[in-house]
Design a protein around this motif. Structure first.
Motif, PDB file in Angstrom:
ATOM      1  N   SER A 109      32.769   1.819 -16.270  1.00 53.44           N
ATOM      2  CA  SER A 109      32.987   0.053 -16.148  1.00 53.44           C
ATOM      3  C   SER A 109      32.035  -0.528 -15.271  1.00 53.44           C
ATOM      4  O   SER A 109      31.944  -0.353 -14.056  1.00 53.44           O
ATOM      5  CB  SER A 109      34.596  -0.077 -15.895  1.00 53.44           C
ATOM      6  N   GLY A 110      31.052  -1.407 -15.738  1.00 51.21           N
ATOM      7  CA  GLY A 110      30.155  -2.005 -14.861  1.00 51.21           C
ATOM      8  C   GLY A 110      31.010  -2.874 -13.671  1.00 51.21           C
ATOM      9  O   GLY A 110      30.305  -2.821 -12.623  1.00 51.21           O
ATOM     10  N   GLU A 111      32.099  -3.437 -14.048  1.00 53.85           N
ATOM     11  CA  GLU A 111      32.765  -4.304 -13.083  1.00 53.85           C
ATOM     12  C   GLU A 111      33.420  -3.347 -12.163  1.00 53.85           C
ATOM     13  O   GLU A 111      33.126  -3.704 -10.795  1.00 53.85           O
ATOM     14  CB  GLU A 111      33.967  -4.977 -13.728  1.00 53.85           C
ATOM     15  N   ARG A 112      33.966  -2.157 -12.456  1.00 52.85           N
ATOM     16  CA  ARG A 112      34.667  -1.296 -11.411  1.00 52.85           C
ATOM     17  C   ARG A 112      33.622  -0.662 -10.738  1.00 52.85           C
ATOM     18  O   ARG A 112      33.737  -0.227  -9.512  1.00 52.85           O
ATOM     19  CB  ARG A 112      35.478  -0.255 -12.243  1.00 52.85           C
ATOM     20  N   LEU A 113      32.354  -0.477 -11.166  1.00 54.42           N
ATOM     21  CA  LEU A 113      31.332   0.277 -10.504  1.00 54.42           C
ATOM     22  C   LEU A 113      30.870  -0.571  -9.204  1.00 54.42           C
ATOM     23  O   LEU A 113      30.388   0.011  -8.233  1.00 54.42           O
ATOM     24  CB  LEU A 113      30.105   0.501 -11.527  1.00 54.42           C
ATOM     25  N   ILE A 114      31.058  -1.813  -9.412  1.00 51.65           N
ATOM     26  CA  ILE A 114      30.926  -2.856  -8.328  1.00 51.65           C
ATOM     27  C   ILE A 114      31.538  -2.571  -7.338  1.00 51.65           C
ATOM     28  O   ILE A 114      31.425  -2.586  -6.002  1.00 51.65           O
ATOM     29  CB  ILE A 114      30.449  -4.118  -8.936  1.00 51.65           C
ATOM     30  N   VAL A 115      33.004  -2.807  -7.678  1.00 44.55           N
ATOM     31  CA  VAL A 115      34.140  -2.929  -6.628  1.00 44.55           C
ATOM     32  C   VAL A 115      34.704  -1.766  -6.197  1.00 44.55           C
ATOM     33  O   VAL A 115      35.098  -1.743  -5.062  1.00 44.55           O
ATOM     34  CB  VAL A 115      35.212  -3.971  -7.344  1.00 44.55           C
ATOM     35  N   ASP A 116      34.429  -0.696  -6.803  1.00 45.26           N
ATOM     36  CA  ASP A 116      34.858   0.407  -6.502  1.00 45.26           C
ATOM     37  C   ASP A 116      33.863   1.720  -6.778  1.00 45.26           C
ATOM     38  O   ASP A 116      34.307   2.433  -7.779  1.00 45.26           O
ATOM     39  CB  ASP A 116      36.211   1.007  -7.033  1.00 45.26           C
ATOM     40  N   HIS A 138      29.643   7.139   1.327  1.00 45.30           N
ATOM     41  CA  HIS A 138      28.100   6.981   0.742  1.00 45.30           C
ATOM     42  C   HIS A 138      27.810   5.716   0.133  1.00 45.30           C
ATOM     43  O   HIS A 138      26.710   5.163  -0.263  1.00 45.30           O
ATOM     44  CB  HIS A 138      27.710   7.850  -0.432  1.00 45.30           C
ATOM     45  N   PHE A 139      28.778   4.717   0.442  1.00 43.17           N
ATOM     46  CA  PHE A 139      28.355   3.284  -0.091  1.00 43.17           C
ATOM     47  C   PHE A 139      28.802   2.157   0.955  1.00 43.17           C
ATOM     48  O   PHE A 139      29.710   2.507   1.820  1.00 43.17           O
ATOM     49  CB  PHE A 139      29.325   2.977  -1.252  1.00 43.17           C
ATOM     50  N   TYR A 140      27.999   1.201   0.777  1.00 42.78           N
ATOM     51  CA  TYR A 140      28.355  -0.009   1.443  1.00 42.78           C
ATOM     52  C   TYR A 140      28.219  -1.170   0.734  1.00 42.78           C
ATOM     53  O   TYR A 140      27.065  -1.276  -0.054  1.00 42.78           O
ATOM     54  CB  TYR A 140      27.847  -0.118   2.964  1.00 42.78           C
ATOM     55  N   PHE A 141      28.858  -1.990   0.934  1.00 43.66           N
ATOM     56  CA  PHE A 141      28.544  -3.526  -0.033  1.00 43.66           C
ATOM     57  C   PHE A 141      27.574  -4.634   0.660  1.00 43.66           C
ATOM     58  O   PHE A 141      27.808  -4.813   1.739  1.00 43.66           O
ATOM     59  CB  PHE A 141      29.757  -4.154  -0.331  1.00 43.66           C
ATOM     60  N   ASN A 142      26.415  -4.806  -0.055  1.00 44.33           N
ATOM     61  CA  ASN A 142      25.385  -5.575   0.356  1.00 44.33           C
ATOM     62  C   ASN A 142      25.900  -7.039  -0.117  1.00 44.33           C
ATOM     63  O   ASN A 142      25.776  -7.452  -1.255  1.00 44.33           O
ATOM     64  CB  ASN A 142      24.129  -5.367  -0.287  1.00 44.33           C
ATOM     65  N   LYS A 143      26.360  -8.079   0.712  1.00 42.67           N
ATOM     66  CA  LYS A 143      26.814  -9.159   0.147  1.00 42.67           C
ATOM     67  C   LYS A 143      25.761 -10.281  -0.258  1.00 42.67           C
ATOM     68  O   LYS A 143      25.735 -10.989  -1.138  1.00 42.67           O
ATOM     69  CB  LYS A 143      27.366 -10.038   1.471  1.00 42.67           C
ATOM     70  N   THR A 144      24.429  -9.831   0.263  1.00 37.73           N
ATOM     71  CA  THR A 144      23.275 -10.769  -0.283  1.00 37.73           C
ATOM     72  C   THR A 144      23.025 -10.343  -1.644  1.00 37.73           C
ATOM     73  O   THR A 144      22.867 -11.285  -2.750  1.00 37.73           O
ATOM     74  CB  THR A 144      22.140 -10.329   0.507  1.00 37.73           C
ATOM     75  N   LYS A 145      23.097  -9.133  -2.155  1.00 37.50           N
ATOM     76  CA  LYS A 145      22.816  -8.608  -3.422  1.00 37.50           C
ATOM     77  C   LYS A 145      24.129  -9.000  -4.256  1.00 37.50           C
ATOM     78  O   LYS A 145      24.052  -8.998  -5.447  1.00 37.50           O
ATOM     79  CB  LYS A 145      22.400  -7.109  -3.511  1.00 37.50           C
ATOM     80  N   GLY A 146      25.335  -8.687  -3.785  1.00 38.38           N
ATOM     81  CA  GLY A 146      26.282  -8.773  -4.679  1.00 38.38           C
ATOM     82  C   GLY A 146      26.890  -7.323  -5.133  1.00 38.38           C
ATOM     83  O   GLY A 146      27.620  -7.348  -6.350  1.00 38.38           O
ATOM     84  N   PHE A 147      26.042  -6.171  -4.974  1.00 36.25           N
ATOM     85  CA  PHE A 147      26.017  -4.609  -5.199  1.00 36.25           C
ATOM     86  C   PHE A 147      26.457  -3.965  -4.062  1.00 36.25           C
ATOM     87  O   PHE A 147      26.008  -4.208  -3.128  1.00 36.25           O
ATOM     88  CB  PHE A 147      24.897  -4.657  -5.932  1.00 36.25           C
ATOM     89  N   PRO A 148      27.108  -2.921  -4.356  1.00 39.27           N
ATOM     90  CA  PRO A 148      27.033  -1.550  -3.160  1.00 39.27           C
ATOM     91  C   PRO A 148      25.654  -0.994  -3.267  1.00 39.27           C
ATOM     92  O   PRO A 148      25.031  -0.927  -4.399  1.00 39.27           O
ATOM     93  CB  PRO A 148      28.173  -0.816  -4.001  1.00 39.27           C
ATOM     94  N   SER A 210      35.186 -18.590 -16.295  1.00 35.23           N
ATOM     95  CA  SER A 210      33.920 -17.925 -16.361  1.00 35.23           C
ATOM     96  C   SER A 210      33.530 -17.928 -14.778  1.00 35.23           C
ATOM     97  O   SER A 210      33.978 -18.606 -13.988  1.00 35.23           O
ATOM     98  CB  SER A 210      32.821 -18.997 -16.947  1.00 35.23           C
ATOM     99  N   ARG A 211      33.114 -16.769 -14.250  1.00 35.60           N
ATOM    100  CA  ARG A 211      32.684 -16.664 -12.984  1.00 35.60           C
ATOM    101  C   ARG A 211      31.252 -16.680 -12.854  1.00 35.60           C
ATOM    102  O   ARG A 211      30.283 -16.262 -13.419  1.00 35.60           O
ATOM    103  CB  ARG A 211      33.039 -15.005 -12.749  1.00 35.60           C
ATOM    104  N   SER A 212      30.782 -17.257 -11.556  1.00 32.93           N
ATOM    105  CA  SER A 212      29.669 -17.516 -11.189  1.00 32.93           C
ATOM    106  C   SER A 212      29.001 -16.167 -10.776  1.00 32.93           C
ATOM    107  O   SER A 212      29.623 -15.608 -10.009  1.00 32.93           O
ATOM    108  CB  SER A 212      29.239 -18.470 -10.074  1.00 32.93           C
ATOM    109  N   SER A 213      28.029 -15.438 -11.177  1.00 28.62           N
ATOM    110  CA  SER A 213      27.774 -14.153 -10.880  1.00 28.62           C
ATOM    111  C   SER A 213      26.213 -13.922 -10.650  1.00 28.62           C
ATOM    112  O   SER A 213      25.541 -14.777 -11.027  1.00 28.62           O
ATOM    113  CB  SER A 213      28.451 -13.054 -12.030  1.00 28.62           C
ATOM    114  N   GLN A 214      25.946 -12.518 -10.306  1.00 30.37           N
ATOM    115  CA  GLN A 214      24.586 -12.154 -10.394  1.00 30.37           C
ATOM    116  C   GLN A 214      24.368 -11.090 -11.287  1.00 30.37           C
ATOM    117  O   GLN A 214      25.176 -10.243 -11.537  1.00 30.37           O
ATOM    118  CB  GLN A 214      24.202 -11.748  -8.750  1.00 30.37           C
ATOM    119  N   ASP A 215      23.184 -10.881 -11.727  1.00 29.56           N
ATOM    120  CA  ASP A 215      22.626  -9.540 -12.541  1.00 29.56           C
ATOM    121  C   ASP A 215      22.327  -8.423 -11.914  1.00 29.56           C
ATOM    122  O   ASP A 215      22.186  -8.575 -10.576  1.00 29.56           O
ATOM    123  CB  ASP A 215      21.847 -10.167 -13.439  1.00 29.56           C
TER     124      ASP A 215
END
Length: 215
Positions: A109-116, A138-148, A210-215
């Motif tokens: 899941s692309g969505e779960r890959l971001i949050v977990d 091994h992960f930390y969330f980059n708030k600027t990118k919106g991705f781990p 609809s969510r405002s998101s990033q690619d």
């Protein structure tokens, strides 16, 4: 493909394999016992992300709303547009299931890959028969990118984050267009859930707006 020694696993990736008609047969001919990992995300978000990437390279292209419809007045979606066709996952999966059993496929899941990310990577490691070495540390969330981002906890090297082509803010899309696309994809999503035995819960995103998101 590079040579693989005993005890090693060779991996290769490209987004185009899953949607290329002749890929399943060719890959089956090469290695019928191969394990396949498919990353999917809400097809509406995926289409907008696809468009955002193209727009960054070709700013002269038409608006998303124009490309998405054969006839917007009648609400006729243009499923021949690649940005939309790719998200009809059930259609593409049918081609792969002619050659490979579901037991050789793992859907991320692309969505779960971001949050977990650690949770999703844990499942991937299990699928490949590997020890769970990649974990939360091994992960930390980059708030600027919106991705781990991926880091090596044993040293102080700079974490590896997604490149400049990722993390772009999506253009604002008419909510009515988003609604129509969710309606278009819903039966295909339901079919995909049934085929894979997994509910990716993309309809929950539609219900919450609809969510405002990033690619």
């Amino acid at each position: 493909m590079p040579s693989t020694l005993e005890g090693q696993i060779t991996m290769e990736k490209t987004p185009s394999y899953f949607v290329t008609n002749h890929a399943p047969k060719r890959i089956h001919t090469m290695a019928r016992d191969i394990k396949l990992i498919i990353v999917v995300r809400n097809p509406v978000t995926r289409a907008i992300s696809d468009y955002t990437q193209t727009l960054s390279k070709k700013p002269e292209i038409s608006n998303f709303e124009v490309l998405a419809f054969k006839n917007r007045t009648l609400g006729l979606i243009d499923a021949s547009w690649s940005a939309l066709r790719i998200g009809i996952y059930a259609l593409h999966l049918e081609s792969w299931m002619q050659y490979f059993p579901l037991s050789q496929m793992h859907f991320v899941s692309g969505e779960r890959l971001i949050v977990d990310p650690a949770g999703e990577m844990g499942k991937v490691q299990d699928f490949l028969g590997l020890k769970r070495i990649v974990t939360d540390k091994h992960f930390y969330f980059n708030k600027t990118k919106g991705f781990p981002c991926l880091k090596k906890p044993e040293d102080s090297s700079t974490p590896r984050c997604l490149g400049k082509s990722k993390g772009r803010t999506h253009p604002k899309i008419d909510p009515d267009v988003i609604r129509r696309l969710h309606k278009f994809y819903k039966p295909f999503n339901m079919m995909f859930y049934q085929m894979t035995g997994q509910n990716f819960e993309w309809e929950l995103e539609e219900d919450s707006g609809s969510r405002s998101s990033q690619d």
